[in-house]
Design a protein around this motif. Structure first.
Motif, PDB file in Angstrom:
ATOM      1  N   ALA A 276       0.855  -1.141  -0.074  1.00  0.00           N
ATOM      2  CA  ALA A 276       0.101  -0.152  -0.100  1.00  0.00           C
ATOM      3  C   ALA A 276       0.911   1.266  -0.099  1.00  0.00           C
ATOM      4  O   ALA A 276       2.011   1.315   0.481  1.00  0.00           O
ATOM      5  CB  ALA A 276      -0.747  -0.016   1.114  1.00  0.00           C
ATOM      6  N   ARG A 279      -0.237   3.328   5.091  1.00  0.00           N
ATOM      7  CA  ARG A 279      -1.135   2.226   5.922  1.00  0.00           C
ATOM      8  C   ARG A 279      -1.737   3.210   7.124  1.00  0.00           C
ATOM      9  O   ARG A 279      -1.094   3.910   7.929  1.00  0.00           O
ATOM     10  CB  ARG A 279      -0.540   0.984   6.344  1.00  0.00           C
ATOM     11  N   PRO A 326      -5.197   0.280   3.954  1.00  0.00           N
ATOM     12  CA  PRO A 326      -4.196   0.969   3.075  1.00  0.00           C
ATOM     13  C   PRO A 326      -4.913   2.299   2.840  1.00  0.00           C
ATOM     14  O   PRO A 326      -6.278   2.712   2.717  1.00  0.00           O
ATOM     15  CB  PRO A 326      -4.307   0.238   1.821  1.00  0.00           C
TER      16      PRO A 326
END
Length: 331
Positions: A276, A279, A326
């Motif tokens: 991601a 986070r 994410p």
């Protein structure tokens, strides 16, 4: 009429398999076993002997801890799956798997049959794991093998190795040996520990060993560099919602139908992954007209982002964002 097992979710099938597991075990004995197991689960008593000693211990553990372990591992695997879209493990080895909660979680994340091996040093746990697995079609052919988790550990080559809620039971040397064995054997390794400072420290140690072994961090971190949290100031952990069983209510009291399981984890792979961009590492704070998000970012760095109404769709997305998600959300 009850639906056939194959038509229900692994979570529901696991709850059904656990129902009545403590029938015939005196409530006081169950509660005492649970209290001792909680102390081990929190990482206070590393040992060179199995934590689960007999059928009473195993039944108490399964009824009390399996649902929480299952939900925590599911959350970690879901984050990994997002970072590795299109990848499905062809085989799975669960190190220190006990009664097999992580194997159920893998089946919930990637449905279908695959070779599965559960390694644990407690034969009573393996026996009950086999019994419970009869309720899960994908686990009926799983191999439940007694094995010491440490320097003697041998793991055959496989796609995925999970190591969940076991590192705290091991000595320092055995902990390092188990993580190294997983790194040598697998294309992907997922380590899950309790969401305590000690649990986070064990995950961080495992993360460092996996990176040194050539694996790339897929989740939760947006990078494979050093963790930006200054040692001793905080710890990275997340939360999973768990339905409370009658044993939960008996041991802990209270009337809520659920509780939140705090956990720390790392997922890493030898193949290319897409972590991601950032986070969410704390529960979002929703205020009038704005959402505050504490983020771990790719740089790597920790940053608080303020998303307001003027951000339009992003603001609406922020209001729906949860701890561990994410950021920003995928289109």
């Amino acid at each position: 009429m009850n639906a056939p097992v194959s038509s229900v979710s692994p979570a529901d099938a696991l709850r059904a398999a656990l129902a009545g597991l403590l029938d015939g075990l005196p409530p006081k004995a169950a509660a005492q076993a649970v209290e001792r197991l909680i102390a081990n689960y929190r990482g206070r008593t590393p040992t060179d002997a199995p934590v689960l000693r007999d059928r009473s211990d195993v039944a108490a553990y399964a009824a009390y801890r399996m649902p929480a372990t299952f939900e925590a591992v599911c959350a970690a695997l879901a984050a990994f799956a997002e970072a590795a879209p299109g990848w499905t493990p062809g085989g799975h080895v669960d190190v220190g798997g006990g009664t097999g909660a992580a194997t159920w979680a893998v089946g919930a994340t990637w449905p279908g049959e695959r070779p599965v091996t559960v390694l644990d040093w407690a034969e009573p746990a393996l026996a009950l794991g086999r019994e419970l697995a009869a309720a899960h079609p994908a686990l009926r052919t799983a191999e439940w093998r007694r094995s010491r988790i440490g320097a003697e550990l041998t793991i055959e080559s496989t796609d995925l190795v999970t190591v969940s809620y076991v590192l705290g039971e091991l000595t320092d040397a055995d902990r390092a040996a188990a993580v190294d064995a997983a790194a040598r054997a697998a294309q992907a390794v997922v380590v899950v520990e309790p969401g305590t400072p000690d649990g986070y420290a064990r995950v961080l140690e495992a993360r460092d060993r996996l990176v040194r072994a050539g694996l790339h961090v897929a989740a939760p971190c947006p990078h494979s560099a050093a963790c930006p949290i200054a040692p001793g100031t905080d710890w990275c952990h997340f939360s999973a919602r768990v339905s409370r069983s009658s044993l939960h209510r008996q041991v802990k009291g209270g009337s809520l139908a659920y509780e939140d399981e705090k956990f720390a984890y790392v997922a890493a792979a030898r193949f290319p992954v897409a972590p991601a961009p950032a986070r969410v590492v704390r529960r979002p704070q929703i205020r009038k007209g704005q959402v505050l998000l504490d983020l771990c970012e790719t740089e790597p760095a920790l940053r608080r982002a303020t998303v307001t109404k003027r951000h339009g769709e992003l603001y609406r997305a922020a209001r729906d964002t949860d701890w561990g998600d994410p950021w920003p959300p995928a289109p």
